[in-house]
Design a protein around this motif. Structure first.
Motif, PDB file in Angstrom:
ATOM      1  N   TRP A  24       0.838  -1.217   0.000  1.00 60.97           N
ATOM      2  CA  TRP A  24       0.000   0.000   0.000  1.00 60.97           C
ATOM      3  C   TRP A  24       0.861   1.251   0.000  1.00 60.97           C
ATOM      4  CZ3 TRP A  24      -4.480  -0.849  -1.798  1.00 60.97           C
ATOM      5  CH2 TRP A  24      -5.078  -2.093  -1.618  1.00 60.97           C
ATOM      6  N   TYR A  28       0.361   4.012  -2.879  1.00 63.96           N
ATOM      7  CA  TYR A  28      -0.036   5.405  -2.633  1.00 63.96           C
ATOM      8  C   TYR A  28       1.077   6.390  -2.957  1.00 63.96           C
ATOM      9  CZ  TYR A  28      -4.359   3.588  -0.717  1.00 63.96           C
ATOM     10  OH  TYR A  28      -5.577   2.961  -0.593  1.00 63.96           O
ATOM     11  N   TRP A  45     -12.019   1.599  -4.966  1.00 65.97           N
ATOM     12  CA  TRP A  45     -12.159   0.138  -4.914  1.00 65.97           C
ATOM     13  C   TRP A  45     -13.610  -0.286  -5.063  1.00 65.97           C
ATOM     14  CZ3 TRP A  45      -8.194  -3.370  -5.046  1.00 65.97           C
ATOM     15  CH2 TRP A  45      -6.915  -2.785  -5.056  1.00 65.97           C
ATOM     16  N   GLY A  74      -9.524   2.277   6.878  1.00 65.72           N
ATOM     17  CA  GLY A  74      -8.720   1.975   5.681  1.00 65.72           C
ATOM     18  C   GLY A  74      -9.243   2.805   4.525  1.00 65.72           C
ATOM     19  N   ASP A  96      -6.045   5.325   7.955  1.00 66.54           N
ATOM     20  CA  ASP A  96      -5.364   4.343   7.116  1.00 66.54           C
ATOM     21  C   ASP A  96      -3.949   4.173   7.655  1.00 66.54           C
ATOM     22  OD1 ASP A  96      -6.060   3.368   3.922  1.00 66.54           O
ATOM     23  OD2 ASP A  96      -4.011   3.083   4.655  1.00 66.54           O
ATOM     24  N   TYR A  97      -3.395   2.947   7.540  1.00 66.43           N
ATOM     25  CA  TYR A  97      -2.041   2.776   8.086  1.00 66.43           C
ATOM     26  C   TYR A  97      -0.954   3.235   7.132  1.00 66.43           C
ATOM     27  CZ  TYR A  97      -1.383  -2.001   5.919  1.00 66.43           C
ATOM     28  OH  TYR A  97      -1.251  -3.077   5.089  1.00 66.43           O
ATOM     29  N   GLY A 122      -3.202   5.394  11.129  1.00 67.62           N
ATOM     30  CA  GLY A 122      -3.382   4.477  12.255  1.00 67.62           C
ATOM     31  C   GLY A 122      -3.520   3.044  11.776  1.00 67.62           C
ATOM     32  N   ASP A 123      -2.981   2.139  12.566  1.00 72.54           N
ATOM     33  CA  ASP A 123      -3.064   0.709  12.248  1.00 72.54           C
ATOM     34  C   ASP A 123      -4.278   0.114  12.968  1.00 72.54           C
ATOM     35  OD1 ASP A 123      -2.733  -1.949  11.737  1.00 72.54           O
ATOM     36  OD2 ASP A 123      -0.622  -2.036  12.349  1.00 72.54           O
ATOM     37  N   LEU A 124      -5.173  -0.475  12.210  1.00 78.79           N
ATOM     38  CA  LEU A 124      -6.413  -1.023  12.767  1.00 78.79           C
ATOM     39  C   LEU A 124      -6.241  -2.442  13.273  1.00 78.79           C
ATOM     40  CD1 LEU A 124      -8.543   0.374   9.845  1.00 78.79           C
ATOM     41  CD2 LEU A 124      -8.686   1.144  12.219  1.00 78.79           C
ATOM     42  N   VAL A 125      -5.060  -2.985  13.052  1.00 80.31           N
ATOM     43  CA  VAL A 125      -4.820  -4.388  13.379  1.00 80.31           C
ATOM     44  C   VAL A 125      -3.838  -4.545  14.523  1.00 80.31           C
ATOM     45  CG1 VAL A 125      -3.649  -6.440  12.490  1.00 80.31           C
ATOM     46  CG2 VAL A 125      -5.472  -5.381  11.177  1.00 80.31           C
ATOM     47  N   LYS A 146     -14.559  -0.521   3.221  1.00 77.64           N
ATOM     48  CA  LYS A 146     -14.708  -0.936   1.815  1.00 77.64           C
ATOM     49  C   LYS A 146     -13.357  -1.482   1.361  1.00 77.64           C
ATOM     50  CE  LYS A 146     -15.728   2.204  -1.408  1.00 77.64           C
ATOM     51  NZ  LYS A 146     -14.568   2.319  -2.323  1.00 77.64           N
ATOM     52  N   GLY A 147     -13.234  -2.792   1.397  1.00 79.80           N
ATOM     53  CA  GLY A 147     -12.006  -3.429   0.909  1.00 79.80           C
ATOM     54  C   GLY A 147     -10.904  -3.580   1.937  1.00 79.80           C
ATOM     55  N   THR A 148     -11.100  -3.053   3.146  1.00 80.30           N
ATOM     56  CA  THR A 148     -10.012  -3.094   4.130  1.00 80.30           C
ATOM     57  C   THR A 148      -9.916  -4.463   4.802  1.00 80.30           C
ATOM     58  OG1 THR A 148     -10.219  -0.728   4.419  1.00 80.30           O
ATOM     59  CG2 THR A 148      -9.072  -1.931   6.175  1.00 80.30           C
TER      60      THR A 148
END
Ligand SMILES: C[S@@+](CC[C@H](N)C(=O)[O-])C[C@H]1O[C@@H](n2cnc3c(N)ncnc32)[C@H](O)[C@@H]1O
Length: 230
Positions: A24, A28, A45, A74, A96-97, A122-125, A146-148
């Motif tokens: 990613w 980007y 997406w 995301g 988004d990370y 930010g990291d969502l995981v 959506k797609g994350t």
């Protein structure tokens, strides 16, 4: 808690680069340059139709007011939030990370005059997700993905743990009567309900055109609206 390989077998697709931050970041960094050079907003997406259907659902839901908080998990280039802003929603956050995604989203927002949308890295995981991004200590009426989850599900390593952390993150940031809107092309409705069904129940589904092949019918994209179990 120990996880066996078998628990990863609910994936009927292989891990890939799309499950890595490097992928990613590279994507980007190209898209930021493309936007600077040609004004190209980058990939939306699942296409503009899907985005429009999700935004229509949010706009038409009588329980969601324009002042309610909405987070795009995301968010990538943030186009969905720009669409929501144009429909009058004013309490919008994108996370988004990938630093590049957030740089692109901020540039697009600036160009569209929607710079009050908040975009954060930010990291969502990650287990430390909460302390990494201030937006993950707030509560939201609407959480959109959506797609994350699809991307997270392609992580080459510790995927199931990552998916579980992601589910925990969403549960912890949702208002008790909030909506989690998830759009996926890798998982079926049943698979999404099995995984998220530990914490969430089905509230609604966004219909998409179906195709038929070999006697089976289905649609390429699934969008479910989930609510927290009480
Ligand atoms: C398929 S793209 C979708 C982007 C955007 N939602 C859209 O619909 O255009 C997946 C996005 O998830 C982000 N992502 C993947 N894993 C993430 C994580 N652990 N934390 C935050 N963002 C993540 C990627 O950087 C990428 O922007």
């Amino acid at each position: 808690m120990a996880y066996t390989m078998n628990q990863e077998d609910d994936r009927d697709f292989k891990p890939s680069d799309l499950g890595t931050k490097d992928f990613w970041d590279n994507t980007y960094s190209r898209e930021v340059e493309n936007f600077k050079d040609h004004g190209d907003v980058g990939e939306i997406w699942f296409g503009e139709d899907t985005q429009e259907k999700i935004c229509n659902w949010i706009e038409e839901c009588e329980d969601i007011e324009k002042k309610n908080s909405i987070i795009d998990l995301g968010c990538g280039n943030g186009m969905m939030l720009i669409d929501l802003w144009k429909r009058g929603f004013r309490n919008l956050t994108g996370v988004d990370y990938s630093e590049g995604a957030i740089a692109l989203a901020k540039s697009l927002s600036e160009a569209e005059g929607t710079h009050e949308i908040v975009y954060l890295v930010g990291d969502l995981v990650g287990e430390r997700g909460k302390s990494q991004c201030s937006c993950l200590s707030h509560h939201y009426k609407v959480c959109v993905d959506k797609g994350t989850y699809d991307a997270i599900s392609l992580m080459p390593e510790n995927c199931l743990i990552g998916r579980e952390h992601y589910r925990d993150t969403i549960r912890s940031i949702m208002e008790p009567d909030g909506y989690f809107i998830i759009t996926s092309c890798n998982w079926t409705k049943d698979q999404l309900l099995t995984f998220f069904g530990t914490d969430f129940r089905l509230h609604d589904e966004i219909p998409y055109p179906t195709f038929q092949f070999g006697g089976k019918s289905g649609s390429k994209v699934t969008s479910l609206i989930l609510k927290l179990k009480s």
